[in-house]
Design an enzyme around this catalytic site. Structure first.
Site, PDB file in Angstrom:
ATOM      1  N   LYS A 123       0.818  -1.221   0.000  1.00 25.59           N
ATOM      2  CA  LYS A 123       0.000   0.000   0.000  1.00 25.59           C
ATOM      3  C   LYS A 123       0.847   1.264   0.000  1.00 25.59           C
ATOM      4  O   LYS A 123       0.453   2.271  -0.581  1.00 25.59           O
ATOM      5  CB  LYS A 123      -0.960   0.012   1.185  1.00 25.59           C
ATOM      6  CG  LYS A 123      -2.053  -1.035   1.042  1.00 25.59           C
ATOM      7  CD  LYS A 123      -3.263  -0.721   1.878  1.00 25.59           C
ATOM      8  CE  LYS A 123      -4.399  -1.637   1.454  1.00 25.59           C
ATOM      9  NZ  LYS A 123      -5.637  -1.392   2.158  1.00 25.59           N
ATOM     10  N   LYS A 206      -4.346  -8.865  -6.321  1.00 26.73           N
ATOM     11  CA  LYS A 206      -5.665  -9.219  -5.806  1.00 26.73           C
ATOM     12  C   LYS A 206      -6.695  -8.140  -6.156  1.00 26.73           C
ATOM     13  O   LYS A 206      -6.350  -6.970  -6.306  1.00 26.73           O
ATOM     14  CB  LYS A 206      -5.615  -9.471  -4.301  1.00 26.73           C
ATOM     15  CG  LYS A 206      -5.771  -8.258  -3.441  1.00 26.73           C
ATOM     16  CD  LYS A 206      -6.031  -8.639  -1.986  1.00 26.73           C
ATOM     17  CE  LYS A 206      -6.343  -7.387  -1.180  1.00 26.73           C
ATOM     18  NZ  LYS A 206      -7.725  -6.924  -1.357  1.00 26.73           N
ATOM     19  N   LYS A 209     -11.062  -3.023  -3.393  1.00 31.29           N
ATOM     20  CA  LYS A 209     -11.994  -1.917  -3.591  1.00 31.29           C
ATOM     21  C   LYS A 209     -11.253  -0.603  -3.797  1.00 31.29           C
ATOM     22  O   LYS A 209     -11.801   0.333  -4.369  1.00 31.29           O
ATOM     23  CB  LYS A 209     -13.011  -1.832  -2.449  1.00 31.29           C
ATOM     24  CG  LYS A 209     -12.454  -1.709  -1.063  1.00 31.29           C
ATOM     25  CD  LYS A 209     -13.619  -1.559  -0.067  1.00 31.29           C
ATOM     26  CE  LYS A 209     -13.662  -2.679   0.945  1.00 31.29           C
ATOM     27  NZ  LYS A 209     -12.544  -2.673   1.884  1.00 31.29           N
TER      28      LYS A 209
HETATM   29  P1  ATP Z   1      -8.592  -2.039   0.406  1.00 31.20           P
HETATM   30  O1  ATP Z   1      -8.157  -2.086  -1.028  1.00 31.20           O
HETATM   31  O2  ATP Z   1      -9.048  -0.686   0.864  1.00 31.20           O
HETATM   32  O3  ATP Z   1      -7.598  -2.680   1.348  1.00 31.20           O
HETATM   33  P2  ATP Z   1     -10.012  -4.531   0.243  1.00 31.20           P
HETATM   34  O4  ATP Z   1     -10.859  -4.805  -0.945  1.00 31.20           O
HETATM   35  O5  ATP Z   1      -8.680  -5.186   0.349  1.00 31.20           O
HETATM   36  O6  ATP Z   1      -9.907  -2.953   0.436  1.00 31.20           O
HETATM   37  P3  ATP Z   1     -10.499  -4.937   3.066  1.00 31.20           P
HETATM   38  O7  ATP Z   1     -11.504  -4.112   3.800  1.00 31.20           O
HETATM   39  O8  ATP Z   1      -9.053  -4.592   3.234  1.00 31.20           O
HETATM   40  O9  ATP Z   1     -10.896  -4.937   1.511  1.00 31.20           O
HETATM   41  O10 ATP Z   1     -10.700  -6.468   3.468  1.00 31.20           O
HETATM   42  C1  ATP Z   1     -11.965  -6.970   3.935  1.00 31.20           C
HETATM   43  C2  ATP Z   1     -11.974  -8.481   3.853  1.00 31.20           C
HETATM   44  O11 ATP Z   1     -12.062  -8.891   2.482  1.00 31.20           O
HETATM   45  C3  ATP Z   1     -10.722  -9.160   4.415  1.00 31.20           C
HETATM   46  O12 ATP Z   1     -11.121 -10.344   5.093  1.00 31.20           O
HETATM   47  C4  ATP Z   1      -9.923  -9.515   3.189  1.00 31.20           C
HETATM   48  O13 ATP Z   1      -9.079 -10.625   3.401  1.00 31.20           O
HETATM   49  C5  ATP Z   1     -11.040  -9.835   2.214  1.00 31.20           C
HETATM   50  N1  ATP Z   1     -10.600  -9.617   0.833  1.00 31.20           N
HETATM   51  C6  ATP Z   1     -10.192  -8.437   0.299  1.00 31.20           C
HETATM   52  N2  ATP Z   1      -9.867  -8.591  -0.988  1.00 31.20           N
HETATM   53  C7  ATP Z   1     -10.062  -9.912  -1.277  1.00 31.20           C
HETATM   54  C8  ATP Z   1      -9.889 -10.693  -2.450  1.00 31.20           C
HETATM   55  N3  ATP Z   1      -9.453 -10.140  -3.577  1.00 31.20           N
HETATM   56  N4  ATP Z   1     -10.188 -12.017  -2.402  1.00 31.20           N
HETATM   57  C9  ATP Z   1     -10.644 -12.589  -1.241  1.00 31.20           C
HETATM   58  N5  ATP Z   1     -10.816 -11.899  -0.097  1.00 31.20           N
HETATM   59  C10 ATP Z   1     -10.536 -10.576  -0.108  1.00 31.20           C
HETATM   60 MG    MG Z   2      -7.395  -4.723   1.984  1.00 30.52          MG
END
Ligand code: ATP
Ligand code: MG
Length: 343
Positions: A123, A206, A209
Site C-alpha cells: 500500500k 488481488k 476496492k
Molecule cells: P482495500 O483495497 O481498501 O484494502 P479490500 O478490498 O482489500 O480494500 P479490506 O476491507 O481490506 O478490503 O478487506 C476486507 C476483507 O475482504 C478481508 O477479510 C480480506 O481478506 C477480504 N478480501 C479483500 N480482498 C479480497 C480478495 N481479492 N479475495 C478474497 N478476499 C478478499
Molecule cells: Mg485490503
C-alpha cells in the site's frame, strides 16, 4: 512464537471487519462476507462484524464518502445475510476500546515484526516515507480489534493471513511479558474456492476496492450490463479451458475466473471443469456473467433499498456498538489492570 494452543478457556467467538474504503467487491463477498454469514448460521459461535473506519483512514478518505461508504457497507452486510440481532454489527470508531487497546499493542509489537508486513509495502508503494504512521501501525490496531473481544476465530481472505500471524505473536508476547493467559491465540479461517480473488486486469494482483481501475473489480452494486462487460473484457489467455483443475496451474487469469465461478455456484473447481472443460472463454464468460448477476443482483437491490433509510442504518450501528462495548470494556479494564494502570 505462533505455536498452536487450544483456546479451551475462551468461548468460541468470531470477529472480522471490512474497511469502508470504497464499494464492496466480489472479492470481499466471496473471501469474507459469505464466510461471515456461514459462521453466523453455524450456531457454534458468537459473531461480531465491524465496519473498520479507523483502518480506512490510514489512507486519505473524503469525509462525506467515508460516511456513505460506512452506511453502504452496513447495508451490504445485512443484504448478504448478516442479521443484526444474531450478530453484533457496528462501526469501529463507536467503540473506543479498539484504539485504546491498540496503543498497548503498539508497545508490545516490535519494529522488526511490523517492517515485515507485506500489506504496508504494497500500500505504501515506492513512496513509503510519505505513508501515514497509521498505515504502518495498522496491524497492531487489527490485533486489538480481534483481541478486545477475545475472539477465537477470524474469517478472512488469504491476504490477511500474515496479519493474523502477527495478532497471535502480539497475544503470545503480551501473555508472556505479563505472565498471564489472558489473550487467546486466534485462529484464521481461510476457506472456500475464492480465498484470493484476483484483479480482472492483472492475474498477479488481488481484487481490491481501492484499486484505481474500476475495470479490475466487480462491485456489489454493479448492474448486469457492467458485470457482463467487465467479465467479457477480463484478461484471459487464448487456450480453451482444461478439463481438470490441474490444467489451471500456470494460467492465473483462467484460474481466477474458474475459482469465482466455483465459489458463486458453491461447486468444486473439478465440478466446474467437468462442465466447461474444452470450451473457449467465449462460452465460459457469458455463463460466468449470468451466474454473477443472478447471485449479486438480489444483494445489490436490497442494499439500495436499505440505503433509502440511513437513519435506520445508523440506529443499527449504534445499537451494535453498545453491545460490542459490553464485551470490549471489561477486557480493556482487565488489560489495564494487568499492565498496572491505576484506576
Ligand atoms: P482495500 O483495497 O481498501 O484494502 P479490500 O478490498 O482489500 O480494500 P479490506 O476491507 O481490506 O478490503 O478487506 C476486507 C476483507 O475482504 C478481508 O477479510 C480480506 O481478506 C477480504 N478480501 C479483500 N480482498 C479480497 C480478495 N481479492 N479475495 C478474497 N478476499 C478478499
Ligand atoms: Mg485490503
Amino acid at each position: 512464537m505462533s505455536d498452536a494452543t487450544p483456546n479451551a478457556a475462551f468461548a468460541p467467538r468470531v470477529f472480522s471487519g471490512i474497511q469502508p474504503s470504497g464499494g464492496l467487491t466480489l472479492g470481499n463477498y466471496l473471501g469474507a462476507m459469505k464466510r461471515f454469514v456461514d459462521m453466523q448460521e453455524d450456531g457454534g459461535y458468537q459473531t461480531i462484524y465491524c465496519m473498520v473506519d479507523l483502518h480506512a483512514i490510514t489512507v486519505w478518505q473524503d469525509p462525506a464518502k467515508l460516511t456513505r461508504a460506512t452506511r453502504e457497507l452496513c447495508a451490504g452486510f445485512i443484504a448478504a445475510g448478516i442479521d443484526p440481532e444474531k450478530s453484533i454489527l457496528f462501526n469501529q470508531s463507536q467503540v473506543p476500546e479498539h484504539a485504546q487497546l491498540a496503543w498497548i499493542f503498539n508497545c508490545v509489537a516490535r519494529m522488526g515484526w511490523m517492517k515485515r508486513m507485506t500489506q504496508f509495502k504494497d500500500k505504501a508503494g515506492k513512496n513509503a516515507e510519505n505513508a501515514s504512521l497509521g498505515l504502518f501501525g495498522y496491524p497492531a490496531l487489527m490485533a486489538a480489534d480481534i483481541l478486545v473481544y477475545h475472539a477465537t476465530h477470524v474469517p478472512v481472505g488469504e491476504d490477511q493471513k500474515q496479519h493474523l500471524e502477527l495478532t497471535r505473536d502480539i497475544a503470545a508476547k503480551f501473555n508472556h511479558d505479563f505472565g498471564v493467559d489472558f489473550f487467546p491465540l486466534t485462529e484464521p479461517v481461510i476457506e472456500g474456492a475464492a480465498t484470493r480473488v484476483m484483479s480482472l486486469r492483472d492475474g498477479s494482483k488481488k481484487m481490491s476496492k481501492s484499486d484505481p481501475s474500476d475495470m479490475s473489480r466487480i462491485n456489489m452494486t454493479d448492474d448486469a450490463d457492467a458485470i457482463a462487460s467487465k467479465i467479457r473484457k477480463a484478461r484471459t489467455d487464448p487456450e480453451p479451458l482444461p478439463s481438470e483443475a490441474k490444467g489451471l496451474e500456470d494460467r492465473p487469469e483462467a484460474r481466477n475466473l474458474v475459482n469465482i465461478y466455483a465459489a458463486l455456484a458453491d461447486q468444486s473447481v473439478d465440478q466446474v471443469m467437468s462442465e466447461f472443460g474444452g470450451q473457449p472463454f467465449s462460452a465460459f464468460k457469458p455463463a460466468l456473467a449470468d451466474l454473477a448477476v443472478a447471485k449479486l443482483s438480489p444483494i445489490s437491490s436490497e442494499m439500495a433499498r436499505l440505503m433509502e433509510d440511513p437513519a435506520q442504518i445508523d440506529a443499527i450501528l449504534h445499537r451494535g456498538s453498545e453491545r460490542a462495548r459490553e464485551i470490549a470494556a471489561p477486557v480493556l479494564r482487565q488489560t489495564y489492570d494487568i499492565v498496572g494502570m491505576v484506576r
